[in-house]
Design a protein around this motif. Structure first.
Motif, PDB file in Angstrom:
ATOM      1  N   LEU A 175       0.233   0.005   9.221  1.00 13.81           N
ATOM      2  CA  LEU A 175      -0.092   1.162   8.369  1.00 13.81           C
ATOM      3  C   LEU A 175      -0.368   2.357   9.530  1.00 13.81           C
ATOM      4  CD1 LEU A 175      -2.435   0.147   5.291  1.00 13.81           C
ATOM      5  CD2 LEU A 175      -0.285   1.298   5.336  1.00 13.81           C
ATOM      6  N   ALA A 204      10.938   8.822  -6.150  1.00 16.26           N
ATOM      7  CA  ALA A 204       9.736   9.608  -5.816  1.00 16.26           C
ATOM      8  C   ALA A 204      10.536  10.949  -5.579  1.00 16.26           C
ATOM      9  CB  ALA A 204       8.850   9.092  -4.940  1.00 16.26           C
ATOM     10  N   ALA A 229       0.807  -1.302  -0.158  1.00 17.67           N
ATOM     11  CA  ALA A 229      -0.015  -0.053  -0.122  1.00 17.67           C
ATOM     12  C   ALA A 229       0.950   1.300   0.005  1.00 17.67           C
ATOM     13  CB  ALA A 229      -0.905  -0.090   1.245  1.00 17.67           C
ATOM     14  N   LEU A 230       1.874   1.254   0.798  1.00 21.47           N
ATOM     15  CA  LEU A 230       2.639   2.470   1.040  1.00 21.47           C
ATOM     16  C   LEU A 230       3.506   2.608  -0.268  1.00 21.47           C
ATOM     17  CD1 LEU A 230       4.080   2.066   4.783  1.00 21.47           C
ATOM     18  CD2 LEU A 230       2.494   3.560   3.667  1.00 21.47           C
ATOM     19  N   ALA A 237       1.606   3.992  -3.052  1.00 19.00           N
ATOM     20  CA  ALA A 237       1.395   5.418  -2.994  1.00 19.00           C
ATOM     21  C   ALA A 237       2.552   6.220  -3.734  1.00 19.00           C
ATOM     22  CB  ALA A 237       1.321   5.945  -1.418  1.00 19.00           C
ATOM     23  N   LEU A 242       4.468   9.242  -8.178  1.00 18.21           N
ATOM     24  CA  LEU A 242       5.323  10.180  -8.005  1.00 18.21           C
ATOM     25  C   LEU A 242       6.848   9.709  -8.740  1.00 18.21           C
ATOM     26  CD1 LEU A 242       4.727  11.092  -4.291  1.00 18.21           C
ATOM     27  CD2 LEU A 242       4.250  12.529  -6.599  1.00 18.21           C
ATOM     28  N   LEU A 279      -8.475   0.752   1.396  1.00 18.54           N
ATOM     29  CA  LEU A 279      -8.748  -0.350   2.500  1.00 18.54           C
ATOM     30  C   LEU A 279      -9.781   0.160   3.468  1.00 18.54           C
ATOM     31  CD1 LEU A 279      -4.913  -1.223   2.935  1.00 18.54           C
ATOM     32  CD2 LEU A 279      -6.623  -2.788   1.820  1.00 18.54           C
ATOM     33  N   ARG A 285       8.971  11.604 -11.723  1.00 18.08           N
ATOM     34  CA  ARG A 285      10.310  12.251 -11.283  1.00 18.08           C
ATOM     35  C   ARG A 285      11.705  11.351 -11.261  1.00 18.08           C
ATOM     36  NH1 ARG A 285       8.228  14.421  -5.593  1.00 18.08           N
ATOM     37  NH2 ARG A 285       6.362  15.438  -6.264  1.00 18.08           N
ATOM     38  N   LEU A 333      11.770  16.575  10.450  1.00 16.45           N
ATOM     39  CA  LEU A 333      11.400  17.741   9.346  1.00 16.45           C
ATOM     40  C   LEU A 333      11.967  19.177   9.927  1.00 16.45           C
ATOM     41  CD1 LEU A 333       7.635  16.566   9.318  1.00 16.45           C
ATOM     42  CD2 LEU A 333       9.389  16.174   7.824  1.00 16.45           C
ATOM     43  N   ALA A 388      -2.746   5.907   0.348  1.00 18.35           N
ATOM     44  CA  ALA A 388      -2.580   4.657   0.207  1.00 18.35           C
ATOM     45  C   ALA A 388      -3.780   3.606   1.264  1.00 18.35           C
ATOM     46  CB  ALA A 388      -1.077   4.220   0.619  1.00 18.35           C
ATOM     47  N   ASN A 419      11.425  12.112  -2.614  1.00 23.33           N
ATOM     48  CA  ASN A 419      10.763  12.620  -1.592  1.00 23.33           C
ATOM     49  C   ASN A 419      11.287  12.079  -0.291  1.00 23.33           C
ATOM     50  OD1 ASN A 419       9.041  13.275   0.771  1.00 23.33           O
ATOM     51  ND2 ASN A 419       7.532  14.013  -0.535  1.00 23.33           N
ATOM     52  N   PRO A 420      12.123  12.497   0.501  1.00 28.03           N
ATOM     53  CA  PRO A 420      13.083  11.736   1.574  1.00 28.03           C
ATOM     54  C   PRO A 420      12.095  11.312   2.737  1.00 28.03           C
ATOM     55  CG  PRO A 420      13.534  14.310   1.605  1.00 28.03           C
ATOM     56  CD  PRO A 420      12.887  13.877   0.167  1.00 28.03           C
ATOM     57  N   VAL A 421      11.042  12.003   2.865  1.00 27.09           N
ATOM     58  CA  VAL A 421      10.120  11.611   3.906  1.00 27.09           C
ATOM     59  C   VAL A 421       9.396  10.366   3.580  1.00 27.09           C
ATOM     60  CG1 VAL A 421       8.034  12.351   5.386  1.00 27.09           C
ATOM     61  CG2 VAL A 421       9.680  14.102   4.688  1.00 27.09           C
ATOM     62  N   LEU A 422       9.069  10.321   2.333  1.00 29.83           N
ATOM     63  CA  LEU A 422       8.525   8.940   2.055  1.00 29.83           C
ATOM     64  C   LEU A 422       9.532   7.869   1.946  1.00 29.83           C
ATOM     65  CD1 LEU A 422       6.411   9.926  -1.218  1.00 29.83           C
ATOM     66  CD2 LEU A 422       5.638   8.654   0.879  1.00 29.83           C
ATOM     67  N   GLU A 479       3.201  16.327   0.723  1.00 26.48           N
ATOM     68  CA  GLU A 479       3.071  15.320  -0.370  1.00 26.48           C
ATOM     69  C   GLU A 479       3.099  13.789   0.279  1.00 26.48           C
ATOM     70  OE1 GLU A 479       5.048  15.689  -4.181  1.00 26.48           O
ATOM     71  OE2 GLU A 479       6.527  14.093  -3.427  1.00 26.48           O
ATOM     72  N   ALA A 480       4.115  13.820   1.087  1.00 24.05           N
ATOM     73  CA  ALA A 480       4.443  12.442   1.815  1.00 24.05           C
ATOM     74  C   ALA A 480       3.246  12.037   2.399  1.00 24.05           C
ATOM     75  CB  ALA A 480       5.715  12.474   2.652  1.00 24.05           C
ATOM     76  N   ALA A 485       0.285  11.016   0.250  1.00 22.59           N
ATOM     77  CA  ALA A 485       0.432   9.925  -0.523  1.00 22.59           C
ATOM     78  C   ALA A 485       0.187   8.658   0.282  1.00 22.59           C
ATOM     79  CB  ALA A 485       1.794  10.019  -1.044  1.00 22.59           C
ATOM     80  N   LEU A 486       0.627   8.665   1.577  1.00 28.59           N
ATOM     81  CA  LEU A 486       0.453   7.645   2.262  1.00 28.59           C
ATOM     82  C   LEU A 486      -0.925   7.628   2.867  1.00 28.59           C
ATOM     83  CD1 LEU A 486       3.633   8.211   5.059  1.00 28.59           C
ATOM     84  CD2 LEU A 486       3.458   6.576   2.957  1.00 28.59           C
ATOM     85  N   THR A 490       7.152  19.004   0.820  1.00 33.29           N
ATOM     86  CA  THR A 490       7.486  17.862   0.795  1.00 33.29           C
ATOM     87  C   THR A 490       6.751  16.993   1.852  1.00 33.29           C
ATOM     88  OG1 THR A 490       9.965  18.374  -0.080  1.00 33.29           O
ATOM     89  CG2 THR A 490       9.630  16.224   1.126  1.00 33.29           C
TER      90      THR A 490
END
Lengths: 246, 246
Positions: B170, A165, A112-113, A116, A120, B120, A124, B96, B116, A167-170, B108-109, B112-113, B105
């Motif tokens: 999750l 993607a 799932a993650l 997501a 992206l 569900l 990119r 952060l 996802a 995106n460092p957080v992701l 977005e993360a 996106a999560l 950023t």
DNA sequence: CAATTTTCATTTGTCAGACAATTAAACGTC
DNA sequence: GACGTTTAATTGTCTGACAAATGAAAATTG
């Protein structure tokens, strides 16, 4: 930064919390030097070993770093993503192994993650990320690859997909999910048959990413998720059958 | 469990690593009692304070718990999801704030999560989760609600949405992302205008979840993500203008 | 004998003082 | 001025000690 002196137990935990709160609130900026252990001991009215225990708690979370010598001391550490990866992986691994999280649950969360990220990543991705994915897919097709090496390559492939993607957080969030699942994933990739299918899907995903086709990548990730779940179910069924026949 | 005695520095870190590895590998099962501090000091050939510093490092990661008394000692702790939440939130918050992660950023993360989870959640949501989402959406529409209370309710709404997916892995992963972003989100919800739009989208999402319509929920989450990004851009632009006019 | 209280041994939590190792700045020396 | 030496500050570790908590064993009591 104050502590409760009436409760003479867990002093080091209280001190650690006080300093941690100061760091989180920004009262102690990055690279700020904390007072020396002796000074902290005076301020909090405790002994130096107690202060040291508190500092070790913070060091375990990478919140501070220490340096010996004349201009040494404890400094507020800039928490890097790479530092956080390790803790995230450790924590995730233990959460999975200690809480009887089923393979299905962990697998579902992971894909799932990952799905997501797919749109992206398709948008990119750089040539670099794509090259890594291709290289790992190719490595996976090498005959004689051990299960461990195959799984390591699998992780590398998916990390490249996520990193694409940009995106460092992701990337950080998913690193834990993907790496922590590696031990669980190991058990389902031991046949040449399943490897073939997985590699085919990896190639399809790389193709989609190359074509900037997020929907296609997502679709193939979904297929991979479904196939992984089926394989796991088969393995579990086989094991139960083997146990019953004993 | 061995340590390198040739390097007389960072002994406590080495000891902590040795014990941590033993826990991760499963050699030390949950609720197993570690040797007493004095015994560990003998085994590793170090002093008790050094052993204690190592144990405090592990305690900071919730890997062990300690108990005083005759039958006390350090025990391998079953890492619960709720224990991990706190660390995850602390780490995410600092990542952060210390790495100049842009609002875009992080936002977005987060979405996106969250997207996802939407399919569900739509599929599995219980009446309970839905009721929580409705209640929070209603609370957000109360006049006179402080910004802090609005944001707290916002977090509660989104956590209910994620929890509705019925996947603790999750929920754990997202808890960090959502809660860590709260301070950043605070700045964009201070006008009644933006609240109205956000509440309308929340209601639409709750409707979609109630109707088991994952695609619709995803669509409204996407709208919410876009709207949040736009608001943030406006706020940033206004601040720059205000700074320039000074 | 059963129940209760007391004592006691074990273990963690804290403290005080000491010394070793490290490190950079201050100080001399050439 | 360049280069070695000393020195002071700081962390890392050790030793020994006492306090507090806690469960088990022993003693006491009904």
């Amino acid at each position: 930064m104050k502590i409760d002196p009436t409760n003479p137990a867990d002093l080091s935990a209280q001190i650690a919390k006080a300093i941690r709160d100061a760091i989180i609130s920004g009262a102690l900026p990055v690279d700020e030097r904390l007072p020396s252990e002796a000074e902290l001991a005076d301020q909090f009215n405790v002994s130096r070993p107690t202060v040291r225990e508190a500092l070790k708690r913070l060091a375990a979370q990478s919140l501070i770093r220490t340096q010996r010598g004349a201009t040494g001391g404890a400094f507020v550490n800039r928490l890097k993503f790479e530092d956080a990866y390790g803790q995230q992986i450790t924590t995730s691994t233990l959460l999975l192994s200690m809480n009887d999280v089923s393979f299905a649950t962990a697998c579902e969360a992971r894909y799932a993650l990952e799905r997501a990220c797919a749109p992206l990543s398709a948008q990119r991705r750089t040539a670099d990320h794509l090259a890594t994915m291709r290289a790992e897919a190719h490595r996976q097709s090498q005959p004689g690859l051990t299960d461990e090496a195959f799984c390591a390559s699998d992780v590398a492939f998916h990390r490249a997909l996520v990193d694409a993607a940009g995106n460092p957080v992701l990337s950080y969030q998913l690193a834990g999910a993907v790496e922590a699942m590696q031990p669980l994933m190991n058990m389902i990739t031991f046949t040449a048959r399943s490897r073939e299918t997985i590699i085919a899907l990896h190639t399809a995903i790389a193709d989609a990413i190359e074509a900037h086709d997020g929907a296609n990548a997502d679709e193939n990730l979904a297929k991979l998720a479904r196939y992984t779940q089926e394989l796991a179910q088969d393995v579990i069924a086989q094991r139960q059958a083997a146990r019953a026949s004993k």
